[in-house]
Write a protein that holds these residues in place. Structure first.
Motif, PDB file in Angstrom:
ATOM      1  N   GLY A 144       0.671  -1.321   0.050  1.00  0.00           N
ATOM      2  CA  GLY A 144      -0.112   0.015  -0.097  1.00  0.00           C
ATOM      3  C   GLY A 144       0.855   1.241  -0.101  1.00  0.00           C
ATOM      4  O   GLY A 144       0.299   2.245   0.481  1.00  0.00           O
ATOM      5  N   LEU A 145       2.030   1.245  -0.204  1.00  0.00           N
ATOM      6  CA  LEU A 145       2.964   2.327  -0.389  1.00  0.00           C
ATOM      7  C   LEU A 145       3.295   2.693  -1.719  1.00  0.00           C
ATOM      8  O   LEU A 145       3.486   1.798  -2.733  1.00  0.00           O
ATOM      9  CB  LEU A 145       4.445   2.038   0.516  1.00  0.00           C
ATOM     10  N   LEU A 146       3.506   3.912  -1.851  1.00  0.00           N
ATOM     11  CA  LEU A 146       4.049   4.413  -3.433  1.00  0.00           C
ATOM     12  C   LEU A 146       5.419   4.529  -3.057  1.00  0.00           C
ATOM     13  O   LEU A 146       6.176   5.451  -2.645  1.00  0.00           O
ATOM     14  CB  LEU A 146       3.317   5.831  -3.694  1.00  0.00           C
ATOM     15  N   ALA A 185      10.462   5.071 -15.461  1.00  0.00           N
ATOM     16  CA  ALA A 185       9.777   5.353 -14.069  1.00  0.00           C
ATOM     17  C   ALA A 185       8.478   4.554 -14.277  1.00  0.00           C
ATOM     18  O   ALA A 185       8.032   3.780 -13.308  1.00  0.00           O
ATOM     19  CB  ALA A 185       9.456   6.525 -13.697  1.00  0.00           C
ATOM     20  N   ALA A 186       7.692   4.671 -15.459  1.00  0.00           N
ATOM     21  CA  ALA A 186       6.395   3.856 -15.716  1.00  0.00           C
ATOM     22  C   ALA A 186       6.520   2.387 -15.510  1.00  0.00           C
ATOM     23  O   ALA A 186       5.743   1.582 -15.096  1.00  0.00           O
ATOM     24  CB  ALA A 186       5.727   4.417 -16.981  1.00  0.00           C
ATOM     25  N   ILE A 244       7.328   3.335 -10.610  1.00  0.00           N
ATOM     26  CA  ILE A 244       7.817   4.114  -9.237  1.00  0.00           C
ATOM     27  C   ILE A 244       7.265   5.555  -9.703  1.00  0.00           C
ATOM     28  O   ILE A 244       7.219   5.844 -10.870  1.00  0.00           O
ATOM     29  CB  ILE A 244       9.107   4.129  -9.095  1.00  0.00           C
ATOM     30  N   GLY A 245       7.183   6.489  -8.728  1.00  0.00           N
ATOM     31  CA  GLY A 245       6.951   7.692  -8.688  1.00  0.00           C
ATOM     32  C   GLY A 245       8.377   8.627  -8.865  1.00  0.00           C
ATOM     33  O   GLY A 245       9.207   7.811  -8.809  1.00  0.00           O
ATOM     34  N   LYS A 293       2.163  14.521 -19.930  1.00  0.00           N
ATOM     35  CA  LYS A 293       0.993  13.726 -19.674  1.00  0.00           C
ATOM     36  C   LYS A 293       0.990  12.149 -19.375  1.00  0.00           C
ATOM     37  O   LYS A 293       0.416  11.001 -19.868  1.00  0.00           O
ATOM     38  CB  LYS A 293      -0.069  13.730 -20.712  1.00  0.00           C
ATOM     39  N   SER A 294       2.382  12.028 -18.836  1.00  0.00           N
ATOM     40  CA  SER A 294       2.556  10.620 -18.144  1.00  0.00           C
ATOM     41  C   SER A 294       1.612  10.165 -17.305  1.00  0.00           C
ATOM     42  O   SER A 294       1.190  10.844 -16.313  1.00  0.00           O
ATOM     43  CB  SER A 294       3.953  10.486 -17.658  1.00  0.00           C
ATOM     44  N   ARG A 295       1.450   8.895 -16.677  1.00  0.00           N
ATOM     45  CA  ARG A 295       0.853   8.184 -15.633  1.00  0.00           C
ATOM     46  C   ARG A 295       1.760   7.973 -14.572  1.00  0.00           C
ATOM     47  O   ARG A 295       1.177   7.580 -13.472  1.00  0.00           O
ATOM     48  CB  ARG A 295       0.260   6.970 -16.141  1.00  0.00           C
ATOM     49  N   VAL A 296       3.032   8.497 -14.630  1.00  0.00           N
ATOM     50  CA  VAL A 296       3.939   8.343 -13.491  1.00  0.00           C
ATOM     51  C   VAL A 296       3.626   9.700 -12.458  1.00  0.00           C
ATOM     52  O   VAL A 296       3.233  10.495 -12.824  1.00  0.00           O
ATOM     53  CB  VAL A 296       5.449   8.667 -13.897  1.00  0.00           C
ATOM     54  N   PRO A 297       3.535   8.857 -11.049  1.00  0.00           N
ATOM     55  CA  PRO A 297       2.963  10.002 -10.166  1.00  0.00           C
ATOM     56  C   PRO A 297       4.396  10.821 -10.104  1.00  0.00           C
ATOM     57  O   PRO A 297       5.532  10.502  -9.921  1.00  0.00           O
ATOM     58  CB  PRO A 297       3.069   9.243  -9.010  1.00  0.00           C
TER      59      PRO A 297
END
Length: 287
Positions: A21-23, A47-48, A52-53, A72-76
């Motif tokens: 449950g951790l990023l 990263a994607a 990972i963020g 517009k990446s999905r990477v945090p």
């Protein structure tokens, strides 16, 4: 040497971290907008793929952060910057909003940059921290116990009486695993964070693409704001390991970005060395 259950010196496995449950996020990475050859889009793709963020923390520069936002990446993404202080230390500042980072940069960093954009700006550590206090951000000292012969760690400056130890009370956290440091330096940083009641972060300080994700800060968070609040509350777990000495040497020779700015870099290094030189002279005279 103390053992810290929230500081783990091993290769991070993002899949296992996310199952808890951790990023996981690499909070210290450089791109071609600074002193690295890595393109922003390549860092985002990796990263994607690794899940990972990422915080792009270029030296005295926000161009990489802005380009990452346009991708517009999905990477945090956690907006960040590494500011090189005139008295030596490198201050990492992280913001929950890009707009706040850009405002901080334009009002306090850009106008104080030297001809060499990646070297120390014309603000000392106290001035940078004071400027950050006007923004919703957290301040973190990068590699607080390094480098050898340079004042790039706040603890080195405090130990040398170049900066007062009250500086620790103005920081939110210390970088306790920096991929570019030796294990002994990182362990000392962990002790400092405990001694001064500060939060903990970790990052690769990567300049080459393959280094990305070698050190991660883990937090129970879905947004940048929640992630930074976890750092401030000291609720992070840091996992990673340092780069081998050979890789550090390769990184130093593979990035020629500093060469065109040799003169301003040397000027900044001279100014940073003055406190040490003055102390040496005073000691000899008194002796």
């Amino acid at each position: 040497m103390r053992y810290y259950k929230d500081i783990i010196f091993k290769k991070p496995v993002p899949e296992e971290i996310r199952r808890l449950g951790l990023l996981p996020a690499d909070l210290h990475f450089h791109t071609r907008y600074s002193d690295s050859a890595t393109r922003v889009r390549d860092a985002l793709k990796l990263a994607a793929r690794r899940g990972i963020g990422l915080a792009i923390t270029d030296h005295n520069e926000v161009g990489g952060v802005l380009e990452a936002g346009r991708q517009k990446s999905r990477v945090p993404l956690i907006p960040g910057i590494e500011v090189s202080a005139n008295d030596g230390p490198h201050i990492l500042l992280y913001f929950s909003a890009v707009s706040d980072l850009v405002d901080f940069y334009s009002h306090h960093v850009e106008k104080n940059r030297r001809t060499g954009p990646f070297t120390a700006i014309r603000l000392d550590t106290a001035g940078i921290l004071e400027a950050g206090e006007g923004y919703p951000c957290i301040t973190v000292e990068a590699h607080p116990c390094g480098y050898a012969f340079l004042n790039r760690g706040v603890q080195r400056c405090v130990a040398g009486d170049y900066i007062g130890k009250e500086v620790f009370s103005r920081l939110d956290a210390l970088e306790v695993i920096c991929g570019g440091m030796a294990r002994s330096h990182n362990q000392k940083a962990a002790e400092l964070a405990t001694t001064h009641g500060l939060g903990r972060t970790g990052g690769t300080d990567g300049h080459l693409l393959h280094e990305l994700g070698g050190v991660v800060t883990c937090a129970e968070a879905d947004t940048a704001e929640e992630f930074l609040e976890a750092v401030r509350r000291r609720e992070t777990v840091i996992i990673g390991h340092e780069r081998p000495l050979v890789e550090k040497a390769v990184m130093g020779t593979a990035v020629p970005h500093h060469l065109p700015y040799t003169v301003p870099i040397l000027q900044a290094r001279w100014e940073q060395s003055l406190p040490r030189i003055r102390k040496f002279v005073r000691t000899r005279l008194n002796g």
